[in-house]
Design a protein around this motif. Structure first.
Motif, PDB file in Angstrom:
ATOM      1  N   ALA A   1       0.829  -1.212   0.000  1.00 33.64           N
ATOM      2  CA  ALA A   1       0.000   0.000   0.000  1.00 33.64           C
ATOM      3  C   ALA A   1       0.856   1.252   0.000  1.00 33.64           C
ATOM      4  CB  ALA A   1      -0.904   0.002   1.226  1.00 33.64           C
ATOM      5  N   THR A   2       2.147   1.092   0.297  1.00 35.33           N
ATOM      6  CA  THR A   2       2.972   2.297   0.426  1.00 35.33           C
ATOM      7  C   THR A   2       3.939   2.537  -0.721  1.00 35.33           C
ATOM      8  OG1 THR A   2       4.362   0.953   1.857  1.00 35.33           O
ATOM      9  CG2 THR A   2       2.940   2.562   2.914  1.00 35.33           C
TER      10      THR A   2
ATOM     11  N   GLU B   1      -2.650 -11.815   6.091  1.00 34.53           N
ATOM     12  CA  GLU B   1      -3.085 -11.643   4.694  1.00 34.53           C
ATOM     13  C   GLU B   1      -3.038 -12.972   3.950  1.00 34.53           C
ATOM     14  OE1 GLU B   1      -0.867  -9.789   6.235  1.00 34.53           O
ATOM     15  OE2 GLU B   1      -1.343  -7.672   5.984  1.00 34.53           O
TER      16      GLU B   1
ATOM     17  N   ASP C   1       6.573  -4.104   6.782  1.00 35.45           N
ATOM     18  CA  ASP C   1       5.875  -5.155   7.528  1.00 35.45           C
ATOM     19  C   ASP C   1       6.706  -6.425   7.530  1.00 35.45           C
ATOM     20  OD1 ASP C   1       2.334  -4.703   6.792  1.00 35.45           O
ATOM     21  OD2 ASP C   1       3.718  -3.684   8.146  1.00 35.45           O
TER      22      ASP C   1
ATOM     23  N   GLU D   1      -5.170  -8.225  -1.258  1.00 34.48           N
ATOM     24  CA  GLU D   1      -4.750  -7.812   0.069  1.00 34.48           C
ATOM     25  C   GLU D   1      -3.611  -6.811  -0.065  1.00 34.48           C
ATOM     26  OE1 GLU D   1      -5.588  -8.635   3.232  1.00 34.48           O
ATOM     27  OE2 GLU D   1      -7.259  -9.926   2.686  1.00 34.48           O
ATOM     28  N   LYS D   2      -3.482  -5.966   0.938  1.00 34.07           N
ATOM     29  CA  LYS D   2      -2.380  -5.017   0.896  1.00 34.07           C
ATOM     30  C   LYS D   2      -1.570  -5.103   2.176  1.00 34.07           C
ATOM     31  CE  LYS D   2      -4.394  -1.852  -2.114  1.00 34.07           C
ATOM     32  NZ  LYS D   2      -4.713  -1.147  -2.968  1.00 34.07           N
ATOM     33  N   TYR D   3      -0.303  -4.742   2.046  1.00 33.32           N
ATOM     34  CA  TYR D   3       0.546  -4.669   3.231  1.00 33.32           C
ATOM     35  C   TYR D   3       1.297  -3.350   3.160  1.00 33.32           C
ATOM     36  CZ  TYR D   3       4.183  -6.068  -0.088  1.00 33.32           C
ATOM     37  OH  TYR D   3       5.018  -6.135  -1.165  1.00 33.32           O
ATOM     38  N   ASN D   4       2.010  -3.020   4.231  1.00 32.15           N
ATOM     39  CA  ASN D   4       2.825  -1.812   4.230  1.00 32.15           C
ATOM     40  C   ASN D   4       4.287  -2.196   4.098  1.00 32.15           C
ATOM     41  OD1 ASN D   4       0.741   0.109   4.720  1.00 32.15           O
ATOM     42  ND2 ASN D   4       0.662  -0.601   6.818  1.00 32.15           N
TER      43      ASN D   4
END
Lengths: 395, 296, 310
Positions: A190-191, A229, A223, A217-220
């Motif tokens: 997501a970033t 997820e 992480d 699904e999204k992650y940062n």
């Protein structure tokens, strides 16, 4: 709030500490103004600037491309440089941090008086620098930023690699036609702008081909735990997962996916390209595929010769795709310089735009009308923790 | 159902690590009434000590793994005591804000020194413990997850024993209740505080090793997010209460995992903060804490 | 003691006018100044606004806020939305001024929303809650696709120039100094020195805290707008708690509650990274050591203020 009360308040005595503070800053300011930065470029040389992520999260990208670039410039200098002068490279590190690229590119242009700016790999940071280069009318060549928005910033911005629409489409086709996958999950960052862009193009093509993406699904970035997820993805019964992220997270994602018992193939883009990715994934790097710009296992003579020269220059290290792109970036720059016949920015820009069939190690490079390079992609397969070249995808 | 159980398991194992860190925060807060921002970086130091230690030990035996963990715990205990001695003790009588700022300074120092000397790029943490995955039906349990839960449980029991069954534990409780009174009855406050730091930091060190075993990519900034979340967990459970910290850690880990598995997954960090805000607004003493009235 | 002589206007007003004049002069001289120096001056100005506005909250009112970058981001996004989407064809100086004001106002609103619940808390808790709010704001922007999402916005019009920066620096310092030397300032200091005593004598401590917070957030929003239109790119990741901490360091170095000291600290801490560029990797280590040593040796900051005892 009674403004009249506020603004009619009288002033206070000026404390001696205030005066001290003032004097201190003035002194510092004066010292700084007087301090001229000595130009460290040797006289009578052509100065070109590079900005890269030499430290920080995407350090391997910056370091690899830097090594390739340096090799390219050194080789050019060894054969007499360009226009009768040696080429001097000024390198600045943006630390993989947002905002830094702007300051260092401004510095390169106004303090080091570079004739061109080479950089960066990460699209987000190239996007920061491009408007500045465009505004100052200094040509910028990105070795490896794949987000299409970069070259849309203006006609002084170029790249020597393919763009995400092509990469995303290539992987979508590969997933659908070759791996015969119809249900794929997408796990993106997501970033990182690069990740969102690549995911978008993959999804567009995959759905157009009739595939289904039941879960996204999204992650940062940064992480470490993706089990949540991945568990949700596993429950969606997909046949494959597309992970268009950067190597630090992808490595862990691979490992955790296999731990959770997900045997489906994992796919990704050139953000996977790093030795650290394999280290982090370990033996879990199996049944994984990703698209990138080149493979050192390519048997073409110019690639093998490059590999050997790189290994000789950099202590036996095998060049990865980022290094190859850096090398080609330098090569295209020098080639354009020679064709331009001068360091005039406009002439240089036009020469870069006219690059045709330059024999790069990442493929024959022609700069198209949108200032992107039209080049094939290479798909790498990861099997039992080892990578090997699978196939080329033509544009 | 399977997904729910799997997520629950994931959540418990993540929660156990938060619990270890949270206990460290709560211990220090109990005796010194401030939040040791640097705790998260002690956690990171533990992981790095483990990385170096792992190079020397033959890998893949539980014994060597525990030895490395022990080494990390000793190392971080010493680090914690040093930080307390040189950075916090001179400020013992200063306003809390100043100590807080120093804590931030120590945290930044550890992070940036780490970046300078270890490089900011993540490096692979060697597998210290033999890995095995167990499949219970469709559920996958990794041995690392079990290890985390097991070690955390053991350490918590050990801690409770120390605090409630030993003299030094009694002294710790005395200092946290009323430092002046404690010194009046003969407790050496400085030594007790050092000991508390050592204990909390050792737990952080263990947490660092366990975290790195589960997520084998370590970098100098790896402690920042887990540290903040562990602090939220400590507050959630009631700051000053050790069972509270453990409970808070568990709850936070589970909630975060379920948020992560949902469509709001990229907001899971913000979620932890949202929990903090809600708790502080509606039940500032936390789940297991007691209301503390501030006397003038 | 005789009242200080007033020449038509009180001294701060002259300072404001002087500041505006100086900014105008700088603007006129701008084309002949090296763009790199101009960039540094712009950075200095923005950091001064951020530091002085935070000083009002942290320094004068004693509320330890760690989420200042969040308000900055609100200002940046709102002003960018105006200049990019809402009214891109208005004449530049007008739309830019309006955009900056709008950014400041929305940031102030955010400050109010954050402040209302948080300011009941003390010390460490407040610090963490504000940090939390900063993160939440960041995640919100990350998820608003019409504002670019994770990619952020770029192609902002380069509206920031040395005049605007200078003018807003002057305005910020003016407002903060006037506020502090008014009855509100007495309220802030009372809350900082002993909140319980202040409440005991009947001061509405929450009101003062919120006023400080909101004013601080307003100027942070303006700084955000200036920042965005200088860098031409804004993304949520650029306004994280690292940025908040940078501003906090300036306030601490300058001395909490010492406006001029904070200005000096902001200047020093903006220029130092450029000077130390050759040893950039040691810079943050140096900063953190400074923080630790300063707290032990000179907790009132580098430029110690002599407290008035009357």
């Amino acid at each position: 709030m009674r403004l009249s009360v506020v603004f009619s308040a009288g002033s206070e005595m000026v404390h001696s500490s205030h005066r001290l503070a003032l004097l201190g800053t003035l002194a510092l300011g004066a010292a700084l103004m007087g301090c001229r930065q000595k130009s460290s470029a040797p006289a009578n040389s052509i100065v070109v600037g590079e900005f890269a992520s030499l430290t920080g999260k995407e350090a391997t990208f910056g370091q690899s491309s830097n090594e390739g670039l340096i090799l390219g410039i050194e080789e050019a200098n060894a054969t007499g440089g360009a226009l009768g002068k040696q080429i001097h490279l000024v390198v600045e590190d943006d630390g993989s941090t947002n905002g830094e690229a702007i300051t260092i590119v401004k510095k390169l242009i106004s303090r080091d008086h570079v004739v061109a700016v080479l950089g960066e790999i990460a699209s987000g940071r190239s996007l920061e620098a491009a408007p500045i280069c465009q505004e100052e009318k200094i040509p910028m060549i990105s070795p490896g930023s794949t987000n299409p928005a970069v070259t849309q910033k203006g006609d002084y911005i170029f790249r020597v690699c393919f763009i995400d629409p092509f990469q995303g489409t290539a992987m979508a086709k590969f997933a659908h036609d070759q791996l015969h996958l119809n249900r794929v999950a997408v796990l993106s960052s997501a970033t990182a702008p690069y990740s969102a862009g690549l995911a978008h193009y993959f999804e567009e093509r995959f759905r157009a081909d009739g595939g289904e993406i039941p879960i996204e699904e999204k992650y940062n970035d940064g992480d470490k735990d993706f089990r949540a997820e991945l568990t949700a993805i596993k429950a969606a019964n997909v046949q494959g997962i597309f992970v268009p992220g950067y190597y630090s997270e992808v490595g862990l994602i691979c490992a955790q996916a296999r731990e959770l018992g997900i045997t489906a193939p994992l796919m990704g883009g050139d953000g996977w390209e790093s030795p650290i990715m394999l280290q982090l994934a370990g033996a879990a790097a199996d049944n994984c595929y990703y698209s990138t710009h080149y493979s050192p296992q390519n048997t073409a003579p110019n690639v093998q010769s490059f590999v050997k020269r790189f290994q000789k220059r950099w202590n036996g290290e095998t060049p990865d795709a980022m290094a190859a792109l850096g090398y080609d970036c330098a090569g295209v720059f020098v080639d354009a310089l020679k064709r331009a016949g001068s360091t005039d920015p406009q002439a240089l820009r036009d020469a870069i735009a006219a690059t045709k069939n330059y024999p790069g190690v990442t493929g024959v490079t022609t700069i198209g009308p949108d200032r992107n390079a039209v080049k094939p992609a290479v798909i790498i397969e990861l099997e039992h923790g080892e990578s090997h070249f699978l196939q080329t995808v033509a544009p | 159902m399977i997904e729910f159980l799997q997520q629950l398991l994931n959540g418990i194992s993540l929660g156990a690590i938060y619990a270890l860190l949270a206990i460290g925060y709560t211990l220090v807060y109990g005796v010194l009434r401030f939040i040791n921002f640097a705790h998260a970086d002690v956690f990171m130091a533990g992981a790095f000590i483990g990385w170096y230690g792992g190079q020397f030990m033959p890998s893949n035996s539980i014994g060597s793994g525990l030895a490395v963990m022990g080494m990390a715990m000793v190392g971080t205990a010493l680090l914690g005591m040093a930080i307390e001695r040189f950075a916090y003790r001179p400020l013992r009588s200063a306003p809390t804000l100043n100590v807080l700022i120093t804590a931030i300074g120590v945290s930044l120092l550890l992070e940036y020194s780490g970046q300078k000397f270890f490089g900011a790029a993540p490096r692979h943490f060697p597998p210290l413990f033999p890995r095995r995955d167990f499949n219970v039906g469709h559920l996958t349990v990794s041995s690392d997850q079990l290890l985390v839960i097991g070690v955390t449980a053991v350490l918590i029991v050990l801690l409770q024993t120390i605090i409630y069954r030993t003299r030094i534990g009694t002294a710790m409780r005395a200092v946290s209740l009323n430092p002046r009174a404690a010194s009046l009855v003969g407790v050496n406050n400085n030594r007790i505080i050092s000991f508390t730091f050592a204990l909390g930091s050792a737990l952080a060190g263990a947490g660092g090793i366990l975290y790195a075993s589960n997520y084998p990519a370590i970098d100098p900034l790896m402690g920042v997010m887990p540290g903040l979340k562990a602090f939220v967990a400590a507050v959630l459970g009631g700051i000053g209460s050790i069972p509270g910290a453990a409970l808070g850690g568990l709850v936070l880990g589970i909630v975060e995992t379920f948020v992560g598995g949902s469509s709001l997954s990229s907001g899971k960090d913000a979620f932890a903060f949202a929990i903090l805000i809600v708790i502080l607004l509606f039940r500032p003493s936390g789940l297991l804490g007691r209301m503390n009235v501030e006397k003038v | 003691m005789e009242p200080r002589p007033r020449f038509l206007l009180p001294a701060p007003h002259w300072a404001l006018l002087g500041g505006l004049a100086l900014s105008g002069a700088a603007m006129a001289a701008a084309p002949s100044i090296d763009p790199y120096y101009l960039e540094i001056l712009t950075n200095i100005g923005i950091n001064v606004i951020l530091a002085v506005s935070l000083n009002l909250v942290n320094g004068y009112t004693g509320q330890f806020s760690l989420g200042h970058a969040g308000f900055m981001s609100v200002g940046a996004y709102v002003s960018a939305a105006l200049t990019l989407f809402v009214a891109p064809h208005w004449p530049t100086p007008l739309i830019f001024f309006v955009a900056l004001l709008a950014g400041g106002v929305v940031a102030a609103l955010a400050g109010f929303l954050v402040g209302m619940p948080s300011l009941r808390l003390r010390g460490d808790y407040l610090a963490l809650v504000t940090l939390g709010f900063g993160e939440i704001i960041r995640v919100i922007f990350q998820n608003i696709d019409s504002l670019g999402g994770a990619l952020g916005l770029n192609g902002l019009p380069p509206d920031t120039n040395i005049f605007w920066v200078g003018a807003w620096v002057a305005a910020t310092i003016f407002v903060v100094v006037c506020l502090v030397h008014s009855t509100y300032g007495r309220g802030f200091l009372a809350v900082r020195d002993d909140e319980i005593a202040a409440a005991a004598i009947g001061l509405n401590t929450t009101r003062y805290k919120i006023i400080a917070f909101v004013v601080g957030a307003f100027f942070a929003g303006v700084a955000g707008g200036l920042y965005g239109h200088d860098k031409l790119t804004i993304s949520p990741a650029g306004f994280d708690f690292t940025k908040s901490i940078e501003i906090v360091v300036m306030v601490i170095l300058g001395g909490m509650g010492n406006t001029l000291g904070v200005v000096a600290a902001a200047i020093i801490l903006t220029v130092l990274p450029e000077v130390l560029r050759p040893v950039a990797d040691y810079r943050m280590i140096l900063y953190s050591l400074i923080l630790i040593v300063l707290m032990i040796v000179r907790p009132d900051g580098l430029f110690r203020i002599r407290r008035r005892t009357s």
